[in-house]
Design a protein around this motif. Structure first.
Motif, PDB file in Angstrom:
ATOM      1  N   VAL A 147       0.831  -1.202   0.000  1.00 45.53           N
ATOM      2  CA  VAL A 147       0.000   0.000   0.000  1.00 45.53           C
ATOM      3  C   VAL A 147       0.869   1.257   0.000  1.00 45.53           C
ATOM      4  O   VAL A 147       0.589   2.227  -0.712  1.00 45.53           O
ATOM      5  CB  VAL A 147      -0.949  -0.003   1.215  1.00 45.53           C
ATOM      6  N   SER A 148       1.941   1.245   0.784  1.00 42.46           N
ATOM      7  CA  SER A 148       2.846   2.400   0.816  1.00 42.46           C
ATOM      8  C   SER A 148       3.462   2.654  -0.555  1.00 42.46           C
ATOM      9  O   SER A 148       3.578   3.805  -0.999  1.00 42.46           O
ATOM     10  CB  SER A 148       3.960   2.170   1.851  1.00 42.46           C
ATOM     11  N   ALA A 153      11.757   1.121   3.383  1.00 43.18           N
ATOM     12  CA  ALA A 153      12.224   2.412   3.898  1.00 43.18           C
ATOM     13  C   ALA A 153      11.651   2.678   5.292  1.00 43.18           C
ATOM     14  O   ALA A 153      10.559   2.227   5.638  1.00 43.18           O
ATOM     15  CB  ALA A 153      11.821   3.538   2.950  1.00 43.18           C
ATOM     16  N   ALA A 154      12.422   3.411   6.082  1.00 43.30           N
ATOM     17  CA  ALA A 154      11.975   3.835   7.413  1.00 43.30           C
ATOM     18  C   ALA A 154      11.366   5.230   7.317  1.00 43.30           C
ATOM     19  O   ALA A 154      11.769   6.038   6.469  1.00 43.30           O
ATOM     20  CB  ALA A 154      13.142   3.845   8.388  1.00 43.30           C
ATOM     21  N   VAL A 206      -2.595   0.092   7.418  1.00 40.43           N
ATOM     22  CA  VAL A 206      -3.096  -1.123   6.771  1.00 40.43           C
ATOM     23  C   VAL A 206      -2.476  -2.364   7.409  1.00 40.43           C
ATOM     24  O   VAL A 206      -3.158  -3.374   7.624  1.00 40.43           O
ATOM     25  CB  VAL A 206      -2.791  -1.082   5.257  1.00 40.43           C
ATOM     26  N   ALA A 207      -1.185  -2.307   7.737  1.00 41.39           N
ATOM     27  CA  ALA A 207      -0.519  -3.452   8.367  1.00 41.39           C
ATOM     28  C   ALA A 207      -1.137  -3.761   9.729  1.00 41.39           C
ATOM     29  O   ALA A 207      -1.388  -4.936  10.054  1.00 41.39           O
ATOM     30  CB  ALA A 207       0.968  -3.177   8.510  1.00 41.39           C
ATOM     31  N   ILE A 208      -1.381  -2.726  10.539  1.00 43.46           N
ATOM     32  CA  ILE A 208      -1.951  -2.954  11.870  1.00 43.46           C
ATOM     33  C   ILE A 208      -3.378  -3.486  11.771  1.00 43.46           C
ATOM     34  O   ILE A 208      -3.750  -4.454  12.455  1.00 43.46           O
ATOM     35  CB  ILE A 208      -1.918  -1.653  12.692  1.00 43.46           C
ATOM     36  N   TRP A 263       2.496   6.076   6.190  1.00 42.24           N
ATOM     37  CA  TRP A 263       1.567   5.974   7.308  1.00 42.24           C
ATOM     38  C   TRP A 263       0.281   5.255   6.926  1.00 42.24           C
ATOM     39  O   TRP A 263      -0.316   4.561   7.749  1.00 42.24           O
ATOM     40  CB  TRP A 263       1.276   7.363   7.871  1.00 42.24           C
ATOM     41  N   LEU A 264      -0.139   5.402   5.671  1.00 40.69           N
ATOM     42  CA  LEU A 264      -1.304   4.636   5.223  1.00 40.69           C
ATOM     43  C   LEU A 264      -0.969   3.152   5.210  1.00 40.69           C
ATOM     44  O   LEU A 264      -1.763   2.313   5.656  1.00 40.69           O
ATOM     45  CB  LEU A 264      -1.731   5.098   3.831  1.00 40.69           C
TER      46      LEU A 264
END
Length: 292
Positions: free
Chosen positions: A53-54, A121-122, A66-68, A61-62
């Motif tokens: 999604v990123s 990426a961080a 989505v991961a959480i 942040w989106l």
């Protein structure tokens, strides 16, 4: 001395991630009395979803959200569709099913994304702030501490300050009595799996940018370290999971820094064996009443 200080802060940063993942294992154990060996595979699946999604939207942040959320959904689905129908007369049944889930999830991820390592990426810089010429914590390290600290606080408030948390604890420790009192034990079990999977997804999102990158097996070593952290602290103790995560993080940092990265996994396994032999219930296990 400078190297020791650097390794200490590096170990604390690692330990925070291990603590988050160990918390996920503790949540499952408290809810279902199962060590979920599929926790790492479930986490990396949601991390893949988040980074997909990123990449598509350009918003880290989106993808993080989505991961959480994906962790919540996947954890609930695994409990409802798979683990609820496992015969729990033997603890090995749940272990075998969880290991089967690992193979299935990793195989599917390999078919979809391939077996090559993909960069992740961080959201913040990983360059440490220098104090007296020594690189200490980075902005990303501070983000890790804040995220894990928030999870610990929220879970503590849930279990100690809400009726839902009380029902979850009652359903885990006395399911038959809880049913008689009107507690929806099945729903509480599903909620426990969902929260654990979401916590594991958070740990995955935090650790992947610091490792080689995305890979279907990327969480395997993290699982071993987090499992050791949970055992060190005690599988029934959320606080023990946090302390155990810090201990394992510092151990890995010191061993990697002074003896080499190839020795670090061996040090974790030695720690696990020592704890299992000396205090198998963990450092924070409650004392048991004598029955004979």
């Amino acid at each position: 001395m400078d190297r020791f200080i650097y390794l200490t802060f590096d170990g604390l940063s690692r330990g925070a991630v291990y603590a988050a993942f160990a918390l996920a294992l503790v949540l499952i154990w408290r809810a279902a009395r199962i060590v979920n060996f599929a926790q790492g595979a479930m986490a990396i699946a949601t991390v893949y979803a988040g980074y997909s999604v990123s990449t598509a939207t350009g918003s880290y942040w989106l993808g993080f959200a989505v991961a959480i959320i994906g962790g919540l959904v996947l954890g609930a689905a695994v409990e409802r569709v798979v683990m609820r129908f496992v015969d729990h007369s033997s603890p090995l049944n749940g272990v075998v099913v969880a290991l089967g889930l690992v193979l299935i999830i990793q195989g599917v991820l390999g078919m979809i994304y391939g077996d090559d390592y993909k960069p992740a990426a961080a959201p913040f810089s990983r360059d440490g702030f220098e104090v007296g010429g020594v690189a200490l914590l980075s902005r990303y390290d501070l983000f890790v501490f804040a995220a894990v600290g928030a999870v610990v606080v929220l879970l503590s408030l849930l279990f100690r300050g809400t009726s839902t948390g009380l029902r979850m604890r009652a359903a885990a420790f006395a399911p038959d009595v809880s049913r008689l009192l009107g507690v929806p034990v099945g729903g509480m079990l599903t909620l426990g799996w969902a929260l654990a999977a979401a916590t594991g997804s958070l740990a995955g999102m935090l650790v992947i940018p610091t490792e080689l990158g995305l890979h279907p097996n990327a969480m395997d070593l993290l699982f071993i370290s987090a499992f050791t952290a949970a055992v060190v602290g005690g599988l029934d103790s959320p606080i023990g999971a946090v302390v155990g995560g810090v201990i394992v993080g510092l151990l890995l940092s010191y061993v990697s820094g002074y003896m080499g990265a190839t020795v670090a996994p061996m040090a974790v396994l030695i720690l696990l064996v020592v704890v299992l032999l000396g205090r198998p219930d963990g450092l924070f296990a409650r004392s048991k009443a004598r029955t004979a």
